[in-house]
Design an enzyme around this catalytic site. Sequence first.
Site, PDB file in Angstrom:
ATOM      1  N   CYS A 184       1.245  37.144  40.741  1.00 37.17           N
ATOM      2  CA  CYS A 184       0.863  35.792  40.321  1.00 37.17           C
ATOM      3  C   CYS A 184       2.024  34.820  40.593  1.00 37.17           C
ATOM      4  CB  CYS A 184       0.415  35.822  38.861  1.00 37.17           C
ATOM      5  SG  CYS A 184      -0.555  34.366  38.389  1.00 37.17           S
ATOM      6  N   HIS A 188      -3.513  40.600  38.208  1.00 34.87           N
ATOM      7  CA  HIS A 188      -2.491  41.184  37.331  1.00 34.87           C
ATOM      8  C   HIS A 188      -2.722  42.672  37.085  1.00 34.87           C
ATOM      9  CE1 HIS A 188      -0.397  37.513  35.905  1.00 34.87           C
ATOM     10  NE2 HIS A 188      -1.554  36.918  36.179  1.00 34.87           N
TER      11      HIS A 188
END
Lengths: 78, 230
Positions: free
Chosen positions: B86, B193
């Site tokens: 991310c 994630h």
Amino acid sequence: MRARVYVTLKPGVHDPAGKAVQGGLSSMGYAEVQGVRIGKFFEIELDDAALEPRARLEEMCRKLLANTVIESYRVELL
Amino acid sequence: MSRVGVVTFPGSNCDADLRHAVSLFGMTPVAIWHKETALPPVDAVLLPGGFSYGDYLRCGAIARFSPVMADVVRFAGRGGPVLGICNGFQILTECGLLPGVLLRNEGLLFQCRDVELTVGGAPTPFTRGLAGQTLRLPIAHAEGNWFADEETVARVEGEGQVVFRYVANPNGALMSIAGVSNPAHNVVGLMPHPERYVEGAVGGTDGGGVFRSLAASIGPTQLRAEGANA
């Protein structure tokens, strides 16, 4: 000494935020708006004794102020 | 036991989760503050998600100049495994270790939900045994719209650098690209994630494969013996 730096998206790079502003203006009745692209504007204060300010500012643009994969920059010395 | 560095920048918020995931898979997490000028002895470096420097200017643009990043770039250059998740992915593109940039999502909304990804490309230390699989992982980002010029896209596709691809594109990313590697395939970045899905109790376990792969890749005889941190 002062400088102005303009950082703008290169042609062909999507600008979803610009598109949203364009949509907003259109819905407000500004029918003439054909496109909006959002860029960044920096006012930079420099030491009056700075050497080669333009070259240094362009280096700052390449290293940090712009991501040259997607953005162009323009430096104005005042 | 393998040591895995997790860098914390001001504004990182997934660093503790990442260290937890590392320890779940039998590796020793090593917390690294971004002000360090040299990496401690580690076998891999992970850059966590979050909002480093408040996402000011561009996501990851300022974090890439944190003191520790120069040594992260050297570590990557020696073939050390580096993973950015991310905001960590955004930092790796800003510092030039990974191709492309992450633009604002098409549709502007922050996307926070599960997505499906396919794993492909050349082998990497983070995707051993995962090629061809479909993973379900959470995304949580407003700037995940991967973009590059045509030439770069062609090169990334041609050189097996597309590691993760969305099954249904959530953000407008070119070619539905969710994660890429560098040309040597030791540096990987992705928007989803994996560290959030390593235990069934919190939603899923599909992220575990990434950490299992890393543990297998940096076994006791790997990088450290070769002086990766010399």
